[in-house]
Design a protein around this motif. Structure first.
Motif, PDB file in Angstrom:
ATOM      1  N   UNK A  54       0.839  -1.206   0.000  1.00 38.44           N
ATOM      2  CA  UNK A  54       0.000   0.000   0.000  1.00 38.44           C
ATOM      3  C   UNK A  54       0.867   1.247   0.000  1.00 38.44           C
ATOM      4  N   UNK A  55       1.949   1.223   0.772  1.00 38.01           N
ATOM      5  CA  UNK A  55       2.855   2.366   0.819  1.00 38.01           C
ATOM      6  C   UNK A  55       3.522   2.582  -0.532  1.00 38.01           C
ATOM      7  N   UNK A  56       4.036   1.508  -1.130  1.00 43.28           N
ATOM      8  CA  UNK A  56       4.716   1.629  -2.424  1.00 43.28           C
ATOM      9  C   UNK A  56       3.768   2.142  -3.500  1.00 43.28           C
ATOM     10  N   UNK A  57       2.518   1.691  -3.461  1.00 43.39           N
ATOM     11  CA  UNK A  57       1.542   2.160  -4.444  1.00 43.39           C
ATOM     12  C   UNK A  57       1.338   3.661  -4.345  1.00 43.39           C
ATOM     13  N   UNK A  58       1.533   4.188  -3.135  1.00 42.64           N
ATOM     14  CA  UNK A  58       1.380   5.628  -2.911  1.00 42.64           C
ATOM     15  C   UNK A  58       2.716   6.373  -2.939  1.00 42.64           C
ATOM     16  N   UNK A  59       3.767   5.670  -3.397  1.00 39.35           N
ATOM     17  CA  UNK A  59       5.053   6.336  -3.543  1.00 39.35           C
ATOM     18  C   UNK A  59       5.875   6.448  -2.277  1.00 39.35           C
ATOM     19  N   UNK A  60       5.717   5.497  -1.355  1.00 37.90           N
ATOM     20  CA  UNK A  60       6.500   5.481  -0.118  1.00 37.90           C
ATOM     21  C   UNK A  60       7.140   4.106   0.042  1.00 37.90           C
ATOM     22  N   UNK A  61       8.429   4.068   0.325  1.00 37.79           N
ATOM     23  CA  UNK A  61       9.123   2.811   0.559  1.00 37.79           C
ATOM     24  C   UNK A  61       9.360   2.624   2.046  1.00 37.79           C
TER      25      UNK A  61
ATOM     26  N   UNK B 268       2.695  11.231   7.049  1.00 41.62           N
ATOM     27  CA  UNK B 268       1.366  11.230   6.452  1.00 41.62           C
ATOM     28  C   UNK B 268       1.124  10.039   5.542  1.00 41.62           C
ATOM     29  N   UNK B 269       2.079   9.741   4.690  1.00 39.53           N
ATOM     30  CA  UNK B 269       1.904   8.628   3.748  1.00 39.53           C
ATOM     31  C   UNK B 269       1.901   7.279   4.467  1.00 39.53           C
ATOM     32  N   UNK B 270       2.727   7.158   5.504  1.00 36.45           N
ATOM     33  CA  UNK B 270       2.763   5.878   6.214  1.00 36.45           C
ATOM     34  C   UNK B 270       1.456   5.622   6.952  1.00 36.45           C
ATOM     35  N   UNK B 271       0.959   6.621   7.642  1.00 38.15           N
ATOM     36  CA  UNK B 271      -0.315   6.449   8.352  1.00 38.15           C
ATOM     37  C   UNK B 271      -1.419   6.096   7.357  1.00 38.15           C
ATOM     38  N   UNK B 272      -1.429   6.744   6.194  1.00 32.77           N
ATOM     39  CA  UNK B 272      -2.428   6.439   5.170  1.00 32.77           C
ATOM     40  C   UNK B 272      -2.281   5.010   4.664  1.00 32.77           C
ATOM     41  N   UNK B 273      -1.027   4.545   4.485  1.00 27.61           N
ATOM     42  CA  UNK B 273      -0.783   3.181   4.004  1.00 27.61           C
ATOM     43  C   UNK B 273      -1.262   2.146   5.018  1.00 27.61           C
ATOM     44  N   UNK B 274      -1.039   2.421   6.302  1.00 26.34           N
ATOM     45  CA  UNK B 274      -1.509   1.499   7.338  1.00 26.34           C
ATOM     46  C   UNK B 274      -3.028   1.404   7.298  1.00 26.34           C
ATOM     47  N   UNK B 275      -3.675   2.546   7.216  1.00 26.17           N
ATOM     48  CA  UNK B 275      -5.143   2.538   7.154  1.00 26.17           C
ATOM     49  C   UNK B 275      -5.642   1.797   5.919  1.00 26.17           C
ATOM     50  N   UNK B 276      -4.993   2.028   4.783  1.00 27.17           N
ATOM     51  CA  UNK B 276      -5.411   1.377   3.544  1.00 27.17           C
ATOM     52  C   UNK B 276      -5.228  -0.133   3.629  1.00 27.17           C
ATOM     53  N   UNK B 277      -4.105  -0.581   4.199  1.00 25.02           N
ATOM     54  CA  UNK B 277      -3.848  -2.017   4.302  1.00 25.02           C
ATOM     55  C   UNK B 277      -4.819  -2.689   5.265  1.00 25.02           C
TER      56      UNK B 277
END
Length: 451
Positions: free
Chosen positions: A392-399, A433-442
């Protein structure tokens, strides 16, 4: 059968599942399609200055125009000697001798060999047993793998690994059975002392541990007092203390040595990753003056090393990286900004019941996920939650760096964040911000009963 390790899946490349890297600048990496990724884990916690730092690139180019490598049995070099001086100064008194190698596994392998050579030189060749800890990762060479408790990575090689002792994880969030969190340090130190007694001190070469457990545990700092007790026990029994700081050292936690936080100096220390910042493969095994004197007298020096030991180009890159870190005061930034980032993540993730622990030190932060916050029961490993978060993070441009099996080798989900030391305030905010969003998305992709 162990659950797959989502952070280390070589079959991905065979399936064509990995994007093709094209270039990088600073904290960002770009793939061949032009997609941009913010590298929030520094690869595997290695890219201390990000990518394509102009001063490091220039230092590498200058060295290449002179000579790539002067073989260690033929030449010394300015780059080698300058890096030795920089590392000795950064490490502080007590670790003035070192062997440069090509990475973390070689650094640990050399550390184990230094311990064995030292005891043999003193007429104690029977001291050949190593003691390690559960949920530890020390490297992929056979010696390093033998003292590692990372089930998925050990399994195919078990028959060739030498026997080692494994003690309980030193983890205040997950104490050993029957041990209160506030007693973890003392109980785990007592376990080390008991194991040395069971084996007989005259058979034990060294105790090896990560001051802050990385890939196998999801960033687990030892509780206060533990390292001091270990130092005391090792001194009393003649067992060497080996600190594996390949992942947590070289400034990652805000001090050059992670054990500086504990006020302890090991006998031998393995470093890599942040030492050269990923520009050219580089690692080192540092050892005490006491050990150096014995090795010099008995054998003329350490009996470890390889063709590329002290590689001139790698040392030149390491010199540039270490000078920039020192000049720009980056360790002070890592300490201050890392704590701010950890607290901000803890605040933003607190409403999510699946978040069990947000921990770490400096720019080495781990987030552990649980199916039940009260009991700390991990998720079913079949769900692959950490891998879902990574995708989810990678899809949003975060590694980021997903870790599976951190609890017992099969169960457990954690994610590591380890940004470059020179990441800007804006980039750290983007990571949050991106990490918190990735956790929620996953979490939203989990079956209703699991989430």
């Amino acid at each position: 059968m162990s659950a797959p390790d989502p952070a280390w899946d070589p079959s991905l490349e065979a399936r064509g599942g990995l994007p093709r890297v094209a270039w990088g600048r600073g904290s960002y990496v770009y793939d061949a399609t032009g997609k941009r990724y913010l590298d929030a884990s520094g690869g595997p916690a290695v890219f201390a200055l990000g990518h394509a730092h102009p001063e490091v690139n220039a230092a590498i180019e200058r060295q290449l125009h002179k000579v790539a490598h002067g073989y260690r049995y033929t030449f010394t070099s300015d780059a080698l000697e300058e890096l030795e001086a920089l590392v000795a100064a950064a490490a502080g008194p007590g670790l003035g001798s070192m062997v440069f190698v090509s990475g973390g596994s070689e650094a640990v392998e050399s550390s184990l060999k230094l311990a064995l050579q030292y005891h043999c030189a003193r007429g104690e060749a029977a001291r050949c047993r190593f003691i390690s800890r559960r949920r530890s990762w020390h490297g992929n060479t056979l010696g390093a793998l033998a003292v590692s408790d990372f089930r998925a990575r050990r399994l195919p090689f078990e028959g060739a690994l030498t026997e080692a002792s494994f003690l309980s994880c030193v983890n205040a969030y997950r104490p050993p059975p029957g041990v209160a969190a506030e007693r973890v340090a003392e109980a785990c130190a007592a376990e080390l002392e008991a194991e040395i007694g069971r084996l007989g001190a005259g058979r034990v070469a060294a105790f090896i541990f990560e001051p802050v457990v990385g890939a196998a545990g999801g960033v687990v700092p030892a509780p206060a007092g533990y390292a001091r007790r270990v130092r005391e026990i090792c001194d009393r029994t003649g067992v060497l203390m080996i600190a594996d700081e390949v992942m947590c050292g070289s400034g990652r936690t805000g001090t050059f040595r992670a054990l500086e936080h504990d006020g302890v100096v090991p006998d031998i220390m393995a470093i890599a990753k942040g030492l050269g910042g990923g520009y050219v493969p580089l690692g080192a095994a540092l050892y005490s003056d006491r050990i150096a004197e014995v090795l010099l007298r008995a054998d003329g020096g350490p009996l470890t090393g390889h063709t590329f030991t002290g590689h001139t180009l790698a040392c030149a890159a390491g010199v540039a990286v270490q000078k920039i870190i020192r000049r720009d005061g980056l360790l002070e930034r890592v300490r201050a900004d890392g704590e701010r980032l950890r607290l901000a993540l803890a605040r933003d993730l607190a409403p999510l019941e699946a978040v069990g622990d947000v921990r770490g030190r400096g720019f080495f932060i781990g987030v552990e996920f649980v199916a039940d916050r009260a009991t700390r029961e991990p998720f079913d490993p079949a769900l692959g939650l950490s891998a879902r978060i990574g995708r989810a993070a990678a899809a949003d441009g975060l590694l980021c760096y997903p870790v599976g099996g951190n609890v017992d080798g099969v169960k457990g989900d954690a994610v590591i964040l380890a940004p470059p030391y020179n990441a800007s305030a804006a980039e750290l905010e983007e990571i949050r911000g991106r990490f918190v969003a990735a956790v929620r998305a996953a979490l939203a992709t989990l079956p209703a009963r699991a989430s």
